[in-house]
Write a protein that holds these residues in place. Structure first.
Motif, PDB file in Angstrom:
ATOM      1  N   ALA A   1      -4.007  -0.369   6.206  1.00  0.00           N
ATOM      2  CA  ALA A   1      -3.845   0.003   4.800  1.00  0.00           C
ATOM      3  C   ALA A   1      -4.106   1.493   4.611  1.00  0.00           C
ATOM      4  O   ALA A   1      -3.459   2.151   3.789  1.00  0.00           O
ATOM      5  CB  ALA A   1      -4.811  -0.827   3.957  1.00  0.00           C
TER       6      ALA A   1
ATOM      7  N   ASN B   1      10.530  -5.072  -5.584  1.00  0.00           N
ATOM      8  CA  ASN B   1       9.525  -5.893  -4.894  1.00  0.00           C
ATOM      9  C   ASN B   1       9.711  -7.352  -5.322  1.00  0.00           C
ATOM     10  O   ASN B   1      10.074  -7.618  -6.469  1.00  0.00           O
ATOM     11  CB  ASN B   1       8.115  -5.418  -5.291  1.00  0.00           C
TER      12      ASN B   1
ATOM     13  N   ASP C   1       3.577  -0.152   7.442  1.00  0.00           N
ATOM     14  CA  ASP C   1       3.759  -1.006   8.627  1.00  0.00           C
ATOM     15  C   ASP C   1       5.202  -0.999   9.125  1.00  0.00           C
ATOM     16  O   ASP C   1       5.458  -1.222  10.310  1.00  0.00           O
ATOM     17  CB  ASP C   1       3.384  -2.457   8.290  1.00  0.00           C
TER      18      ASP C   1
ATOM     19  N   ALA D   1      15.239  -7.020  -1.190  1.00  0.00           N
ATOM     20  CA  ALA D   1      16.370  -6.272  -0.628  1.00  0.00           C
ATOM     21  C   ALA D   1      16.936  -7.033   0.560  1.00  0.00           C
ATOM     22  O   ALA D   1      16.184  -7.552   1.392  1.00  0.00           O
ATOM     23  CB  ALA D   1      15.910  -4.891  -0.185  1.00  0.00           C
TER      24      ALA D   1
ATOM     25  N   PHE E   1       0.831  -1.207   0.000  1.00  0.00           N
ATOM     26  CA  PHE E   1       0.000   0.000   0.000  1.00  0.00           C
ATOM     27  C   PHE E   1       0.867   1.261   0.000  1.00  0.00           C
ATOM     28  O   PHE E   1       0.623   2.204  -0.733  1.00  0.00           O
ATOM     29  CB  PHE E   1      -0.923  -0.004   1.224  1.00  0.00           C
ATOM     30  N   ALA E   2       1.908   1.276   0.853  1.00  0.00           N
ATOM     31  CA  ALA E   2       2.723   2.476   0.992  1.00  0.00           C
ATOM     32  C   ALA E   2       3.622   2.673  -0.236  1.00  0.00           C
ATOM     33  O   ALA E   2       3.640   3.754  -0.840  1.00  0.00           O
ATOM     34  CB  ALA E   2       3.574   2.375   2.259  1.00  0.00           C
TER      35      ALA E   2
ATOM     36  N   ARG F   1      -0.539 -14.246   5.074  1.00  0.00           N
ATOM     37  CA  ARG F   1       0.078 -13.012   4.629  1.00  0.00           C
ATOM     38  C   ARG F   1       0.061 -12.799   3.123  1.00  0.00           C
ATOM     39  O   ARG F   1       0.361 -11.717   2.654  1.00  0.00           O
ATOM     40  CB  ARG F   1       1.556 -12.972   5.082  1.00  0.00           C
TER      41      ARG F   1
END
Ligand SMILES: Cc1cc2nc3c(=O)[nH]c(=O)nc-3n(C[C@H](O)[C@H](O)[C@H](O)COP(=O)(O)OP(=O)(O)OC[C@H]3O[C@@H](n4cnc5c(N)ncnc54)[C@H](O)[C@@H]3O)c2cc1C
Length: 441
Positions: A319, A36, A301, A78, A13-14, A129
């Motif tokens: 979210a 990602n 988060d 990462a 979301f972020a 998740r």
């Protein structure tokens, strides 16, 4: 690096919102790079509908390439940061180690399953998740009902028809509410399975949805009770085994399905940065910048963002916050290049929606408590508006589900050992009755 390069780690979301806003604000004057592990943004709030067979998994997986024109999407995870040299090290999907340089860095890696030191849980429970967990749970519920139908021993039959969800937050509540409807649908065609599947929802709190408005709790509690879900409050699991779970107080519940929804904790990657954290989240100021590192930001988060509406506290892991923080990060990065003014993050809660399956929901848009059909309409409308893509496909699945019976088949694509509760120990998971490790043919 002649042009400014902004690297965003995490496309949830972020990160997704930050990337989208940065493209608009930079007007082609900067390289926006999004790192990602998957090529999609996952709309997590609708995951329980995937495991309940209402939505196909691709509906909640929004293509990054399609929805983020102008963003360079790099597939990888990462695993190393050099804050002096301003580089991010990552591993690509084929295991190759690579490095990215940046002028501005945004950490938006989200959270992972929260673990509690309960014996047996890491081995016998599954978290919730992502797509693999949702698909695994759908298959697992289906398989248990099918195997219960074949079982000659009544004790085995009963254990296979018992589903235990730990954690009555929004995830656990939705999983139980949707799951009970799905398993009831499966047993309707199996006259040999006398009685309905047994679902237990367990929490240490004294009400379901303990972090939300008590009026939402009451609406959810009522809907769950009407469906026969046993809600055990002020309770917890003290031990998990291949045969079942032992509850606080000693009662043993035979089951083959333990679904762990006790909440989330920040991604451990954050701790590895060696920077200050609060409740495991990376400390940032009200502008979402990391103190002492003016070219580094964090949101969602993974970040401990001061909640200016509740002084002294940090924003919740939702979210809603993550999306708005992503937009604030974008604006403040643009401001750091002289475009516009930076702003502090301040956001009042606009309410919450909880989809309970069937015709039930609980919602409090702008603080107005709703339940039943009005809440359902608000909940579905909210999700459609919040999704950055796939809206027509989601709506089409909802429509089909309202007129057609669910497809109760297992695909067997996700073996149990591919969805460990603790991703740090994927290979250590032993085989067990609760978690078959072989993919179904
Ligand atoms: C089942 C479920 C239901 C939920 N329902 C609701 C709800 O109804 N309403 C609500 O407000 N909130 C809900 N939440 C919480 C909400 O989804 C989170 O608060 C929100 O996703 C946080 O956004 P984020 O961008 O910080 O992290 P995420 O959305 O989790 O995104 C993090 C991204 O970072 C990526 N990533 C992780 N590690 C790395 C790495 N090392 N390198 C690169 N990328 C990495 C991940 O793959 C992911 O794409 C729910 C959560 C779950 C699990």
């Amino acid at each position: 690096m002649a042009r400014p390069r902004i690297v965003i780690v995490g496309a949830g979301f972020a990160g997704f919102t930050a990337a989208r806003e940065l493209v608009k604000l930079s007007r082609g004057g900067a390289d926006i790079v999004l790192l990602n592990p998957t090529d999609y943004f996952l709309y997590l709030p609708l995951l329980p509908e995937v495991s309940a067979g209402i939505l196909e998994p691709r509906r909640v997986s929004v293509s990054l390439a399609r929805e983020l024109p102008g963003v360079k999407v790099i597939l990888g995870e990462a695993d190393q940061f050099d804050l002096e040299a301003r580089t991010v090290g990552y591993t690509d999907p084929e295991g190759a180690k690579k490095t990215l340089g940046y002028h501005r860095l945004v950490i938006a890696v989200g959270s992972v399953n929260k673990l509690l030191p309960v014996p047996g849980v890491t081995e016998y429970a599954h978290g919730y998740r992502g797509i693999p967990e949702a698909l695994y749970l759908r298959d697992h519920m289906t398989r248990q009902i099918e195997m219960a139908d074949n079982a000659e021993d009544p004790a085995e039959r009963s254990a296979r028809c018992t589903f235990v969800v730990v954690g009555a937050g929004y995830t656990g509540t939705e999983v139980a509410a949707q799951g009970v409807l799905y398993t009831k649908e499966l047993t309707r065609h199996r006259p040999g399975l006398k009685g309905e599947p047994r679902w237990l929802l367990i929490d240490t709190a004294d009400r379901v949805l303990p972090q939300l408005d008590p009026r939402l709790s009451r609406a959810a509690d009522k809907a769950l009770h009407e469906r026969g879900v046993e809600i055990l409050l002020n309770s917890s699991v003290e031990q998990a085994t291949a045969e079942g779970v032992r509850l606080r107080g000693g009662e043993f519940v035979p089951t083959r399905a333990l679904i762990w929804c006790v909440g989330v904790r920040p991604d451990p990657l954050v701790a590895g940065l060696g920077l200050e954290t609060k409740q495991g989240r990376l400390v940032v100021d009200e502008f979402l910048a990391v103190p002492g590192h003016p070219d580094m930001y964090a949101c969602g988060d993974a970040a401990a963002v001061p909640d200016l509406t509740r002084p002294g506290e940090i924003t919740g892991m939702t979210a809603q916050h993550a999306t708005r923080q992503g937009a604030t990060v974008a604006r403040n990065i643009a401001a750091s290049y002289g475009s516009g003014r930076r702003r502090a993050y301040k956001h009042h809660d606009l309410g919450f929606v909880v989809d309970l399956g069937g015709l039930d929901s609980a919602a409090n848009p702008l603080g107005v408590p709703l339940s039943g059909l009005p809440a359902k309409a608000v909940t579905r409308g909210y999700h459609l508006l919040s999704m950055p893509g796939n809206r027509v496909r989601v709506a089409a699945d909802w429509l089909l589900d309202s007129v057609l019976p669910r497809q109760g088949v297992q695909l067997g694509l996700v073996p149990a050992n591919a969805v460990p509760l603790d991703s740090a120990f994927p290979a250590a998971m032993p085989n067990s009755g609760a978690t078959e490790v072989k993919a179904q043919p």
